[in-house]
Design an enzyme around this catalytic site. Structure first.
Site, mmCIF file in Angstrom:
data_model
loop_
_atom_site.group_PDB
_atom_site.id
_atom_site.type_symbol
_atom_site.label_atom_id
_atom_site.label_comp_id
_atom_site.label_asym_id
_atom_site.label_seq_id
_atom_site.Cartn_x
_atom_site.Cartn_y
_atom_site.Cartn_z
ATOM 1 C CG HIS A 272 -1.713 1.240 1.413
ATOM 2 N ND1 HIS A 272 -1.687 2.015 2.555
ATOM 3 C CD2 HIS A 272 -2.573 1.859 0.569
ATOM 4 C CE1 HIS A 272 -2.517 3.042 2.411
ATOM 5 N NE2 HIS A 272 -3.065 2.973 1.222
ATOM 6 C CB SER A 273 0.497 4.243 0.405
ATOM 7 O OG SER A 273 0.717 5.616 0.353
ATOM 8 C CD GLN A 274 6.930 5.302 3.397
ATOM 9 O OE1 GLN A 274 6.790 4.420 4.244
ATOM 10 N NE2 GLN A 274 7.394 6.502 3.699
#
Ligand SMILES: *[C@@H]1O[C@H](CO)[C@@H](O)[C@H](O)[C@H]1NC(C)=O
Ligand SMILES: *[C@@H]1O[C@H](CO)[C@@H](O)[C@H](O)[C@H]1NC(C)=O
Ligand SMILES: *[C@@H]1O[C@H](CO)[C@@H](O)[C@H](O)[C@H]1NC(C)=O
Ligand SMILES: *[C@@H]1O[C@H](CO)[C@@H](O)[C@H](O)[C@H]1NC(C)=O
Ligand SMILES: *[C@@H]1O[C@H](CO)[C@@H](O)[C@H](O)[C@H]1NC(C)=O
Ligand SMILES: *[C@@H]1O[C@H](CO)[C@@H](O)[C@H](O)[C@H]1NC(C)=O
Length: 372
Positions: free
Chosen positions: A206-208
Site C-alpha cells: 500500500h502507498s509508500q
C-alpha cells in the site's frame, strides 16, 4: 481461581465478545513471529542491531488452500496493524485472506512499529499529523485539492479527531524513517531476506510500500509470483497533488532499478524524461521516459495489478504509473475501483466500510493470475 472470579471472568468475556463484533469475526489462525535482515552497528553505547524487520506469520486454522502465501506491506505512517481488525470493529483484510485459505505474512517495516529504531545513529524519523491524516485520508470529502475528493463516502464516521473511529485509527499511526531513499534501501534488503526465507509469494503493498514492491520484484523476480500495488507511491519521477518535488529519479523508485539498456547510475537524472499532457481535466499530466524507453527486464516476469480508489488523491495520477510500467514492458492491469462499481473509497480503503468488496476483487485477480 475462586468461583466468583472465574464467573466474573466468564461473564466479562461473554459480554465483551457479544458487544465487540471484531472479536467474534476475526479468522481462527496460528501465529508465529520472527525478524529478518538488519545488521550490527557500533555505537557510543556498544553494538546494536538495526534495519531488521518484524514479521508475523498467520496461518489458517483450517487448511491452507492457496498456492502462494501473501506478504502484506503497509504504507507511510503505518505498521502491520493496518491489516488486522479495523478501527470501526469490522474484520480486516488479514482475516479475509485467512478465511480464503492464504498464509499471511505481515511486516512492520525497518525502524518502525515492532522493528526497533536505533536511537544512537538511526536515521531521523517523522510522523503524519492529524491534519495530514484527516485531510488526505479520512475526511477528504471537503478537500478541494483534488477533484475526486468529493466522492469520498466510505470512511466510517466523520474522519476527524473526537470521532471514536478516527481516534482509534490515529492512535495506530507511527513514526518512520524520514529519508525516503534510506528507507527504500533498508526495505529492499529486509524484504529480499524475507522472500529468501518464505519462497515464492504474492506481495501486496500500500502507498509508500509501492516503491518497495517495485524494488523487491526487481531484486527477487523469481520469488515475487504476483505484485498487487494498492495506490503505490507515485507518480513517476515527482510528487503530485501536494507538491511537484523530483523525488524518484529511477522513475518508480529513488534507489536504482535494473534497466535495459542500463540507466546512468550515479548521476542525478539516470533516465531521460518526457512530459505527457493529461487527457482529462481530472487527471494530472505525467512524466514518462523519452522514447525509446528503457525496459525493466526483471519486472517483465512479474504480473502487476495497480489498484486505485475512486475518491483518493491517487485517482488523478495512478494512470501515470501504469503508463510508465507499460512503456517499460511490464504486464500491468489497472483496477480503478469506481469503474469496477466500487464507489467512494479514499486512500485507506482496507479500513473503510466496503473493504470486503475490494479484497474480493484483489483475490479474484490473484487467483486468475497465479493459476494461469
Ligand atoms: C565494532 O567494533 C569492533 C571493535 O572496535 C570491531 O571489531 C567490529 O568489527 C565492529 N563492528 C562493526 C559492525 O563495525
Ligand atoms: C464537510 O462540510 C460539511 C458542510 O460544511 C460539514 O457538515 C461536514 O461535517 C464536513 N465533513 C467533514 C468530514 O469535514
Ligand atoms: C471530475 O470529477 C468531478 C468529481 O467527481 C466530476 O463531477 C466531474 O464530472 C469530473 N470531470 C471530468 C471531466 O471527468
Ligand atoms: C538520505 O540518505 C541518503 C543515503 O542513503 C543520502 O545520500 C541523502 O543525502 C539523504 N538525504 C537527506 C535529505 O538526508
Ligand atoms: C548502481 O550503483 C550502485 C553503486 O555503485 C550499485 O551498488 C548498484 O548495484 C547499481 N545499480 C544498478 C541497477 O545499476
Ligand atoms: C501540453 O500542454 C501545454 C500547456 O499546458 C502546451 O503548451 C503544450 O503544447 C502541450 N503539449 C502537447 C504535446 O500537446
Amino acid at each position: 481461581m475462586p468461583w466468583n472470579t472465574s464467573l466474573s471472568s466468564a461473564l466479562w468475556l461473554i459480554l465483551t465478545v457479544a458487544t465487540n463484533p471484531s472479536w467474534a469475526a476475526e479468522a481462527l489462525h496460528r501465529r508465529e513471529f520472527f525478524f529478518v535482515g538488519g545488521e550490527y552497528v557500533n555505537t557510543t553505547a556498544g553494538t546494536v542491531r538495526q534495519n531488521q524487520m518484524y514479521v508475523e506469520k498467520l496461518s489458517p486454522a483450517a487448511a491452507t488452500t492457496q498456492p502462494y502465501p501473501l506478504i502484506l506491506v503497509h504504507g507511510g505512517g503505518q505498521d502491520g496493524t493496518n491489516w488486522l481488525n479495523k478501527p470501526d470493529g469490522g474484520t480486516g483484510w488479514a482475516s479475509w485472506f485467512l478465511d480464503n485459505g492464504y498464509e499471511v505474512y505481515i511486516v512492520d517495516e525497518p525502524a518502525r512499529g515492532r522493528s526497533a529504531w536505533n536511537a544512537l545513529g538511526g536515521f531521523p524519523t517523522s510522523t503524519f499529523s492529524v491534519e495530514t491524516i484527516s485531510s488526505r485520508f479520512t475526511a477528504a470529502r471537503n478537500s478541494s485539492v483534488w477533484p475526486q475528493a468529493e466522492l469520498h463516502t466510505q470512511w466510517p464516521g466523520s474522519g476527524l479527531p473526537g470521532d471514536p473511529i478516527f481516534d482509534t485509527y490515529y492512535a495506530s499511526v507511527v513514526q518512520g524513517t524520514a529519508n525516503g531513499t534510506e528507507h527504500e534501501r533498508a526495505m529492499r534488503a529486509a524484504g529480499s531476506a524475507l522472500l529468501d526465507r518464505v519462497g515464492p509469494a504474492v506481495v501486496l503493498t500500500h502507498s509508500q510500500g509501492g516503491p518497495y514492491g517495485w524494488a523487491l520484484a526487481d531484486a527477487r523476480p523469481a520469488l515475487v509470483r504476483a505484485l498487487v500495488q494498492i495506490e503505490p507511491k507515485g507518480p513517476p519521477f515527482r510528487e503530485a497533488v501536494f507538491s511537484s518535488d523530483y523525488t524518484r529519479p529511477w522513475g518508480l523508485t529513488s534507489i536504482p532499478l535494473a534497466y535495459d539498456p542500463p540507466a546512468a547510475n550515479g548521476t542525478a537524472a539516470p533516465l531521460e524524461m518526457m512530459p505527457v499532457n493529461a487527457t482529462s481535466a481530472n487527471l494530472t499530466d505525467c512524466i514518462l521516459q523519452a522514447e525509446p524507453a528503457r525496459q525493466l527486464p526483471n519486472l517483465k516476469s512479474v504480473p502487476v495489478l495497480v489498484e486505485t480508489g475512486e475518491a483518493s488523491y491517487h485517482a488523478p495520477y495512478d494512470h501515470c504509473t501504469v503508463s510508465f510500467l507499460r512503456q517499460a514492458g511490464v504486464q500491468v492491469e489497472h483496477l480503478e475501483l469506481g469503474q469496477a462499481g466500487i464507489h467512494g473509497n479514499g486512500h485507506m480503503q482496507f479500513l473503510e466500510m466496503n473493504s470486503d468488496d475490494i479484497v474480493a476483487k484483489l483475490h479474484s485477480w490473484i487467483v486468475k493470475t497465479v493459476t494461469s
